[in-house]
Write an enzyme that holds these catalytic residues in place. Sequence first.
Site, mmCIF file in Angstrom:
data_model
loop_
_atom_site.group_PDB
_atom_site.id
_atom_site.type_symbol
_atom_site.label_atom_id
_atom_site.label_comp_id
_atom_site.label_asym_id
_atom_site.label_seq_id
_atom_site.Cartn_x
_atom_site.Cartn_y
_atom_site.Cartn_z
ATOM 1 N N GLY A 192 -38.647 -4.287 -2.913
ATOM 2 C CA GLY A 192 -37.766 -5.367 -3.372
ATOM 3 C C GLY A 192 -37.509 -6.265 -2.183
ATOM 4 C CB SER A 193 -39.680 -8.071 -0.111
ATOM 5 O OG SER A 193 -40.033 -6.758 0.195
ATOM 6 N N GLY A 194 -36.658 -9.571 -1.675
ATOM 7 C CA GLY A 194 -35.991 -10.864 -1.822
ATOM 8 C C GLY A 194 -35.299 -11.214 -0.515
ATOM 9 N N GLY B 276 -34.014 -7.842 1.386
ATOM 10 C CA GLY B 276 -35.149 -6.982 1.731
ATOM 11 C C GLY B 276 -35.992 -7.615 2.828
ATOM 12 C CE LYS C 255 -21.104 -6.255 0.657
ATOM 13 N NZ LYS C 255 -22.502 -6.465 0.900
ATOM 14 C CG ASN D 239 -19.634 -7.051 -3.769
ATOM 15 O OD1 ASN D 239 -20.320 -6.113 -3.416
ATOM 16 N ND2 ASN D 239 -19.567 -8.169 -3.053
ATOM 17 C CG ASN E 52 -19.442 -11.010 -5.522
ATOM 18 O OD1 ASN E 52 -18.669 -11.185 -4.593
ATOM 19 N ND2 ASN E 52 -20.707 -10.756 -5.333
ATOM 20 C CB SER F 145 -24.640 -12.987 -3.961
ATOM 21 O OG SER F 145 -23.897 -11.818 -4.239
ATOM 22 C CD GLU G 5 -26.886 -6.544 -7.599
ATOM 23 O OE1 GLU G 5 -26.115 -7.148 -6.833
ATOM 24 O OE2 GLU G 5 -27.780 -5.784 -7.184
HETATM 25 P P1 NAD Z 1 -32.737 -11.677 -4.316
HETATM 26 O O1 NAD Z 1 -32.236 -12.396 -5.506
HETATM 27 O O2 NAD Z 1 -32.984 -12.476 -3.092
HETATM 28 O O3 NAD Z 1 -34.084 -10.913 -4.678
HETATM 29 C C1 NAD Z 1 -34.102 -9.949 -5.724
HETATM 30 C C2 NAD Z 1 -35.480 -10.022 -6.398
HETATM 31 O O4 NAD Z 1 -35.577 -11.231 -7.127
HETATM 32 C C3 NAD Z 1 -36.650 -10.015 -5.411
HETATM 33 O O5 NAD Z 1 -37.652 -9.173 -5.940
HETATM 34 C C4 NAD Z 1 -37.086 -11.458 -5.376
HETATM 35 O O6 NAD Z 1 -38.436 -11.625 -5.067
HETATM 36 C C5 NAD Z 1 -36.789 -11.893 -6.790
HETATM 37 N N1 NAD Z 1 -36.619 -13.356 -6.848
HETATM 38 C C6 NAD Z 1 -35.658 -14.079 -6.221
HETATM 39 N N2 NAD Z 1 -35.835 -15.398 -6.477
HETATM 40 C C7 NAD Z 1 -36.924 -15.499 -7.269
HETATM 41 C C8 NAD Z 1 -37.609 -16.589 -7.872
HETATM 42 N N3 NAD Z 1 -37.209 -17.846 -7.694
HETATM 43 N N4 NAD Z 1 -38.694 -16.311 -8.612
HETATM 44 C C9 NAD Z 1 -39.115 -15.049 -8.805
HETATM 45 N N5 NAD Z 1 -38.503 -13.966 -8.269
HETATM 46 C C10 NAD Z 1 -37.415 -14.181 -7.512
HETATM 47 O O7 NAD Z 1 -31.726 -10.468 -4.068
HETATM 48 P P2 NAD Z 1 -30.992 -10.036 -2.722
HETATM 49 O O8 NAD Z 1 -29.954 -11.025 -2.418
HETATM 50 O O9 NAD Z 1 -32.006 -9.705 -1.703
HETATM 51 O O10 NAD Z 1 -30.252 -8.721 -3.219
HETATM 52 C C11 NAD Z 1 -30.824 -7.427 -3.201
HETATM 53 C C12 NAD Z 1 -29.690 -6.414 -3.153
HETATM 54 O O11 NAD Z 1 -28.991 -6.583 -1.910
HETATM 55 C C13 NAD Z 1 -28.648 -6.585 -4.249
HETATM 56 O O12 NAD Z 1 -28.124 -5.337 -4.617
HETATM 57 C C14 NAD Z 1 -27.554 -7.389 -3.553
HETATM 58 O O13 NAD Z 1 -26.294 -7.252 -4.162
HETATM 59 C C15 NAD Z 1 -27.612 -6.756 -2.177
HETATM 60 N N6 NAD Z 1 -27.058 -7.546 -1.083
HETATM 61 C C16 NAD Z 1 -27.440 -8.854 -0.931
HETATM 62 C C17 NAD Z 1 -26.902 -9.588 0.120
HETATM 63 C C18 NAD Z 1 -27.306 -11.023 0.374
HETATM 64 O O14 NAD Z 1 -26.663 -11.678 1.200
HETATM 65 N N7 NAD Z 1 -28.359 -11.536 -0.233
HETATM 66 C C19 NAD Z 1 -25.975 -8.977 0.989
HETATM 67 C C20 NAD Z 1 -25.654 -7.637 0.813
HETATM 68 C C21 NAD Z 1 -26.199 -6.931 -0.228
#
Ligand code: NAD
Length: 307
Positions: free
Chosen positions: A7-9, A12, A184, A188, A192, A255, A268
């Site tokens: 999960g490399s958003g 990640g 945390k 949230n 949130n 978020s 979530e």
């Molecule tokens: P994210 O939305 O960036 O990514 C989640 C997934 O969605 C990934 O697989 C990503 O590739 C996909 N995605 C995102 N945009 C897309 C698009 N335009 N088209 C297609 N796919 C898309 O999620 P995140 O922010 O990395 O969150 C992951 C976990 O980390 C969650 O549980 C979140 O609550 C937690 N978290 C996030 C943050 C933060 O600042 N982002 C901080 C602490 C914890």
Amino acid sequence: MLVYIAGSGAMGSTIGYHIEKNTDSRVILLDYWQDHIDKINENGLMVSGKVEDKIKIKAMRPEEAEEEADLIVVMTKSMALEAMMEAIKGIIGEKTQILCLLNGMGHEKILEKFVDKNQINMGVTIWAAGLTGPGQIEITGKGTIDVQNIGDDEENGRKIARLLDKAGLGAKYDNDVMFAIWRKVMVNGTMNSMTSLMECTIGEFFDSSRSKDIISELVKEFTEVGRAEGIDLDKKEMLEYIYKTAEEAKDHHPSMYQDLIERNRKTEIDFINGAVVEKGKAHNIATPYNKIVTQLIHAKEDIRGAK
Ligand code: NAD
């Protein structure tokens, strides 16, 4: 050490970037967003914000991963965790450690369907990041990571904390990570969800005359259920922490707001306010405020046709 990020958003990729950049470990980013994977493989991962960089790092789809993992950092959204674990079963061996840093509660129960408890490390992070496009992340806040092995393998938990700390992620082993996770979740579960429902900034909600009572009731339910689960939570202390965090982030949209209001994406909520409702049922503790918040967020997802 071979580390996969499952999960490399935004978050990640942030973690993967630091490990690849600052340690000897090999990192492979796993994701389903094909454009994101292609851009990373073609141009490298572009990093902006608190860090400006571009790094060569490997990315692929989960089903393409073949080599057994030493460590898998799961970093999907909560709703996608189980399907991700199913997709990567082939790279999980007996010695593979899993680290879960998702926001929310109850993810360990999903992980336990796939691996032994000794392989599970739960954590919490206050790093903050966003995606600015495929192959591009913006690190908006530097933070810390707390990690604990939830089985008997403290040694491996400590090893993971050391790796993340070496990576520059400010990590430490935490003997009471569930406390940090619940704290945390309460942040949230107040900021949130309420700013997403009210469509406002954190400061706008916390400054409104009605918010104090709502926040107090939500936190009361969280602390009652948490205490029934053996987490040492004090309502007054939690409220102080939440108000302090809210003051620091008063101009921001959290978020969940960004996901639901700006991008029409599902939230979530079932792992945040919804999780305390489910846990409350098991202890016969009423959680009416968290229940209505969960239902309203789901109603809003439906009305907006969130995906
Ligand atoms: P994210 O939305 O960036 O990514 C989640 C997934 O969605 C990934 O697989 C990503 O590739 C996909 N995605 C995102 N945009 C897309 C698009 N335009 N088209 C297609 N796919 C898309 O999620 P995140 O922010 O990395 O969150 C992951 C976990 O980390 C969650 O549980 C979140 O609550 C937690 N978290 C996030 C943050 C933060 O600042 N982002 C901080 C602490 C914890």
